[in-house]
Write a protein that holds these residues in place. Structure first.
Motif, PDB file in Angstrom:
ATOM      1  N   TYR A 121      -7.148  20.400  18.629  1.00 47.41           N
ATOM      2  CA  TYR A 121      -6.567  20.727  17.335  1.00 47.41           C
ATOM      3  C   TYR A 121      -5.688  19.843  17.011  1.00 47.41           C
ATOM      4  CZ  TYR A 121      -6.059  23.484  13.135  1.00 47.41           C
ATOM      5  OH  TYR A 121      -5.781  23.824  11.653  1.00 47.41           O
ATOM      6  N   GLY A 122      -4.365  19.978  17.693  1.00 42.54           N
ATOM      7  CA  GLY A 122      -3.244  19.207  17.272  1.00 42.54           C
ATOM      8  C   GLY A 122      -3.265  17.613  17.374  1.00 42.54           C
ATOM      9  N   VAL A 123      -4.078  17.337  18.488  1.00 40.11           N
ATOM     10  CA  VAL A 123      -4.489  15.867  18.550  1.00 40.11           C
ATOM     11  C   VAL A 123      -5.249  15.187  17.683  1.00 40.11           C
ATOM     12  CG1 VAL A 123      -5.422  13.900  19.967  1.00 40.11           C
ATOM     13  CG2 VAL A 123      -4.238  15.933  21.131  1.00 40.11           C
ATOM     14  N   THR A 124      -6.308  16.032  17.025  1.00 43.25           N
ATOM     15  CA  THR A 124      -7.104  15.410  15.979  1.00 43.25           C
ATOM     16  C   THR A 124      -6.422  15.308  14.650  1.00 43.25           C
ATOM     17  OG1 THR A 124      -8.837  16.654  17.117  1.00 43.25           O
ATOM     18  CG2 THR A 124      -9.411  15.878  14.779  1.00 43.25           C
ATOM     19  N   LEU A 125      -5.526  16.415  14.483  1.00 45.94           N
ATOM     20  CA  LEU A 125      -4.485  16.495  13.273  1.00 45.94           C
ATOM     21  C   LEU A 125      -3.716  15.186  13.318  1.00 45.94           C
ATOM     22  CD1 LEU A 125      -3.776  20.117  12.819  1.00 45.94           C
ATOM     23  CD2 LEU A 125      -5.367  18.493  11.220  1.00 45.94           C
ATOM     24  N   GLY A 126      -3.407  14.719  14.671  1.00 47.74           N
ATOM     25  CA  GLY A 126      -2.526  13.482  15.069  1.00 47.74           C
ATOM     26  C   GLY A 126      -3.212  12.296  14.412  1.00 47.74           C
ATOM     27  N   ALA A 251     -19.182  17.941  15.723  1.00 48.84           N
ATOM     28  CA  ALA A 251     -18.996  18.307  14.531  1.00 48.84           C
ATOM     29  C   ALA A 251     -17.775  17.817  13.798  1.00 48.84           C
ATOM     30  CB  ALA A 251     -19.327  19.934  14.094  1.00 48.84           C
ATOM     31  N   VAL A 252     -16.546  18.024  14.622  1.00 54.98           N
ATOM     32  CA  VAL A 252     -15.414  17.654  13.941  1.00 54.98           C
ATOM     33  C   VAL A 252     -14.763  16.807  15.067  1.00 54.98           C
ATOM     34  CG1 VAL A 252     -13.435  18.910  13.365  1.00 54.98           C
ATOM     35  CG2 VAL A 252     -15.543  20.184  13.328  1.00 54.98           C
ATOM     36  N   ALA A 253     -14.167  17.263  16.280  1.00 54.88           N
ATOM     37  CA  ALA A 253     -12.985  16.460  16.946  1.00 54.88           C
ATOM     38  C   ALA A 253     -13.277  15.138  17.152  1.00 54.88           C
ATOM     39  CB  ALA A 253     -12.621  17.312  17.864  1.00 54.88           C
ATOM     40  N   VAL A 254     -14.053  14.947  18.267  1.00 54.38           N
ATOM     41  CA  VAL A 254     -14.291  13.714  18.864  1.00 54.38           C
ATOM     42  C   VAL A 254     -15.494  12.864  18.170  1.00 54.38           C
ATOM     43  CG1 VAL A 254     -15.377  12.524  20.998  1.00 54.38           C
ATOM     44  CG2 VAL A 254     -13.960  14.608  21.151  1.00 54.38           C
ATOM     45  N   VAL A 255     -16.425  13.147  17.719  1.00 51.26           N
ATOM     46  CA  VAL A 255     -17.340  12.185  17.091  1.00 51.26           C
ATOM     47  C   VAL A 255     -16.682  11.885  15.673  1.00 51.26           C
ATOM     48  CG1 VAL A 255     -19.251  12.990  18.578  1.00 51.26           C
ATOM     49  CG2 VAL A 255     -18.817  14.041  16.262  1.00 51.26           C
TER      50      VAL A 255
END
Length: 497
Positions: A121-126, A251-255
């Motif tokens: 979660y934190g990394v994706t917001l980064g 759906a969200v983070a990686v792709v």
């Protein structure tokens, strides 16, 4: 104040996950309350940050030279991605609690799972709040490191092999993307994201074809996480991970991080004025149009539920990339629409699949015959998400596909017209592979014996159902009352935010 909030929403999920490894809880419910509390707190802090906004570039660390900064910035593009991530993550976390209760890896292993799950979660917001290409690249690499343990969570042979393949593909893609970073250092006025691009064409001189080749390499490098052909085989195999992981991966983070990075690369680094009408644009358009049709075609023949949805993701991600490669503001607006709306649709369908797996212990489409009678709520929600993915009017999938097609026709690009044909073929194939599940569940045939279904099969508890109901509400709201959201996407796409 703004810098503090940015650092807080990036670091809080890490800190919360680390403390989880040392805290002692009376029971599982107390631990779940703790996890949900810091995830929800992070979302509320992100909403506060989105409300305040930060259009200024904030330099945190200077490594060496004027260009090599670790910097943060929350512009319109970052707001879209951060808003999507922060909205879906608490709901996914709530859903994960009953799902993980079915896992049999022990309490300590579950704590490690939530450490990496919330750290992602934190990394994706980064990634969303990165102010330049160097910062985004660092978070992009870190995203690989924190998600590999999630893919291999079950520690089965299939999970280990899938995580290894995901890791190798991601490293290779990062190497291609790094080449683009180096050329931006050499030929760019800065690494900061600036609408219209940062290339110094005077300095580049006669190196246009070389820069176009580097753009293609960087596009394909970031495209590994966006599952563009031929670098997409890792995604269906990653479905061995627990459903809360695969849903966020798909759906969200990686792709979506891969698609977001390509948006930054195209519109904010190399610039569409430099790329539009070149062989690089046409080559990549051919690749993403092929990926759109290929993903749907493979989904039709796939019988494993989660792998079928994974191939669907491959196709829909290239919808986003198609909008990006139209290389007009309208194309980018359509891409942003589909990035957000697909996130809601796909996480809903994956969570429905996860409920089927945990409640009925099924993994293949043919095992779902007559299951709607036992799980009416889940299959009603799955049906709505299927209609949305098909593009039925009144749901959000229609809105994003409409804007993508509209942008393609407005561009006057012949290949973009071909891409609209690809979208239509994809819609037909989507109807086949999604509705075949629905039809089997509701209409198994007159000779079907419902007594074959286990007595204990039923809808899951409220912790699984509540997120799914909210996703349905979002699909309907975005499908009917979308004017303000689409206007915001257009403002971002035209560089006004």
């Amino acid at each position: 104040m703004v810098l503090g909030l940015m650092l807080a929403v990036i670091l809080l999920p890490f800190v919360g996950g680390l403390l989880l490894q040392f805290l002692k809880f009376k029971d599982k419910r107390q631990k779940q309350c703790y996890i949900f509390s810091y995830v929800l707190m992070n979302t509320l802090l992100t909403y506060l940050l989105l409300w305040q906004g930060s259009m200024e570039l904030i330099r945190v660390i200077n490594f060496a030279g004027a260009k090599l900064d670790f910097s943060l910035k929350l512009d319109g593009m970052g707001m879209v991605f951060a808003g999507l991530v922060s909205t879906l993550w608490p709901l996914a976390t709530l859903y994960s609690f009953p799902y993980m209760e079915h896992e049999h890896n022990g309490r300590v292993h579950e704590n490690i799972f939530y450490l990496f799950y919330t750290a992602t979660y934190g990394v994706t917001l980064g990634i969303a709040m990165s102010g330049n290409m160097l910062t985004m690249y660092c978070f992009y690499e870190l995203l690989t490191l924190v998600t590999v343990p999630l893919v291999m969570h079950t520690l089965t042979r299939e999970a280990v092999l899938a995580s290894r393949k995901y890791f190798y593909y991601s490293l290779g893609g990062a190497a291609f993307a790094f080449i683009g970073l180096i050329f931006l250092v050499v030929y760019g006025d800065s690494l900061a994201f600036s609408y219209g691009g940062v290339l110094n064409l005077t300095q580049a001189g006669g190196e246009k074809d070389l820069l176009l080749f580097v753009y293609v390499l960087a596009f394909l490098g970031f495209g590994v996480k966006a599952a563009v052909c031929p670098f997409n085989s890792w995604l269906p195999q990653a479905g061995v991970a627990p459903t809360p992981v695969t849903a966020l991966l798909h759906a969200v983070a990686v792709v979506k991080s891969g698609a977001f990075a390509i948006m930054r690369l195209t519109y904010y680094s190399f610039g569409t004025d430099f790329l539009r009408g070149t062989w690089a644009q046409y080559l990549l358009l051919c690749i993403v149009i092929f990926t759109i049709v290929y993903g749907c075609s493979m989904a039709v023949k796939e019988t494993h539920i989660k792998r079928r949805l994974a191939f669907s993701t491959i196709s829909n991600l290239s919808y986003i990339l198609f909008g990006v490669l139209v290389m007009t503001p309208l194309g980018l607006a359509g891409a942003l629409c589909h990035m957000v709306f697909h996130g809601v649709m796909k996480i809903c369908s994956f969570f429905c699949a996860g409920a089927m797996i945990t409640q009925a212990h099924v993994n293949y489409v043919h095992e779902l015959d007559g299951m709607a009678k036992k799980m009416p709520r889940i299959f009603a929600i799955f049906t709505i998400s299927s209609f949305a993915l098909m593009g039925v009017p009144g749901l959000c999938g229609f809105v994003s596909k409409w804007h993508l097609a509209k942008a393609a026709f407005a561009s006057g690009n012949l290949l973009a017209f071909v891409g609209v044909g690809g979208l239509l073929v994809s819609a037909l194939l989507t109807a086949i592979y999604m509705l075949s599940i629905v039809v089997r569940a509701y209409f198994p045939g007159n000779d079907f014996d419902y007594g074959r279904l286990a007595d204990d099969i039923c809808d899951p508890d409220w912790r699984m159902l509540l997120p799914l109901v909210l996703f349905v509400v979002l699909m309907v709201v975005f499908g009917v009352f979308n004017a303000s959201v689409v206007d915001f996407f257009r403002a971002v796409a035209f560089g006004q935010i």
